[in-house]
Design a protein around this motif. Sequence first.
Motif, PDB file in Angstrom:
ATOM      1  N   GLU A  10       3.568  12.622  -6.381  1.00  0.00           N
ATOM      2  CA  GLU A  10       4.846  13.365  -6.328  1.00  0.00           C
ATOM      3  C   GLU A  10       5.598  13.077  -4.994  1.00  0.00           C
ATOM      4  O   GLU A  10       6.715  12.609  -5.021  1.00  0.00           O
ATOM      5  N   ALA A  11       4.797  12.956  -3.858  1.00  0.00           N
ATOM      6  CA  ALA A  11       5.272  12.773  -2.696  1.00  0.00           C
ATOM      7  C   ALA A  11       5.666  11.278  -2.975  1.00  0.00           C
ATOM      8  O   ALA A  11       6.778  11.068  -2.203  1.00  0.00           O
ATOM      9  N   ALA A  12       5.046  10.414  -3.133  1.00  0.00           N
ATOM     10  CA  ALA A  12       5.328   8.875  -3.171  1.00  0.00           C
ATOM     11  C   ALA A  12       6.516   8.616  -3.882  1.00  0.00           C
ATOM     12  O   ALA A  12       7.571   7.914  -3.566  1.00  0.00           O
ATOM     13  N   GLU A  13       7.021   9.354  -5.107  1.00  0.00           N
ATOM     14  CA  GLU A  13       8.040   9.267  -5.950  1.00  0.00           C
ATOM     15  C   GLU A  13       8.897   9.585  -5.073  1.00  0.00           C
ATOM     16  O   GLU A  13      10.485   8.882  -5.085  1.00  0.00           O
ATOM     17  N   ASN A  14       9.184  10.556  -4.279  1.00  0.00           N
ATOM     18  CA  ASN A  14      10.069  11.284  -3.548  1.00  0.00           C
ATOM     19  C   ASN A  14      10.432  10.464  -2.243  1.00  0.00           C
ATOM     20  O   ASN A  14      11.558  10.075  -1.801  1.00  0.00           O
ATOM     21  N   ASP A  44      11.952   5.638   1.993  1.00  0.00           N
ATOM     22  CA  ASP A  44      10.803   5.108   2.758  1.00  0.00           C
ATOM     23  C   ASP A  44       9.627   4.314   1.820  1.00  0.00           C
ATOM     24  O   ASP A  44       8.778   5.098   1.367  1.00  0.00           O
ATOM     25  N   GLN A  45       9.997   3.106   1.466  1.00  0.00           N
ATOM     26  CA  GLN A  45       9.037   2.424   0.589  1.00  0.00           C
ATOM     27  C   GLN A  45       7.630   2.504   1.186  1.00  0.00           C
ATOM     28  O   GLN A  45       6.802   2.350   0.337  1.00  0.00           O
ATOM     29  N   GLN A  46       7.661   1.859   2.442  1.00  0.00           N
ATOM     30  CA  GLN A  46       6.216   1.848   2.850  1.00  0.00           C
ATOM     31  C   GLN A  46       5.195   2.938   2.744  1.00  0.00           C
ATOM     32  O   GLN A  46       4.225   2.988   2.398  1.00  0.00           O
ATOM     33  N   LEU A  71      -0.949   4.332  -2.960  1.00  0.00           N
ATOM     34  CA  LEU A  71      -2.515   3.599  -3.138  1.00  0.00           C
ATOM     35  C   LEU A  71      -3.636   4.756  -2.792  1.00  0.00           C
ATOM     36  O   LEU A  71      -4.611   4.272  -3.121  1.00  0.00           O
ATOM     37  N   ARG A  72      -3.430   5.566  -1.804  1.00  0.00           N
ATOM     38  CA  ARG A  72      -4.370   6.806  -1.747  1.00  0.00           C
ATOM     39  C   ARG A  72      -4.646   7.362  -2.876  1.00  0.00           C
ATOM     40  O   ARG A  72      -5.918   7.604  -3.285  1.00  0.00           O
TER      41      ARG A  72
END
Length: 101
Positions: free
Chosen positions: A68-72, A77-79, A86-87
């Motif tokens: 969910e955090a990665a999606e947002n 902030d792509q990195q 990955l985590r």
Amino acid sequence: AVWPRAMQELGEILLEDQQYQEARNVWEESRRAIPAHRQPELIADLAELYDRYPQVRDYERAVQLYREAAENFALFDQQTARELSLRADYLVENFVDYGVE
């Protein structure tokens, strides 16, 4: 935007004081009350809490929150989005798929 920041900081204080369940409760309440796109840092912190602290460990929840955090984060902030994804993948491959708690 003051309330989300205050809740994140309160959780950090509780975490530093080793009050893991209280930190989790504060961050979960904030996550439910505020749209995810307005608080990706808090969601990532909550994922890390579930991931790294045995007192509140829940790998499946951590994976859900990392994603969910990665999606947002992907919006600005792509990195960081990639690192969070990955985590999540790592946890699935090494813990969730094996039923480790």
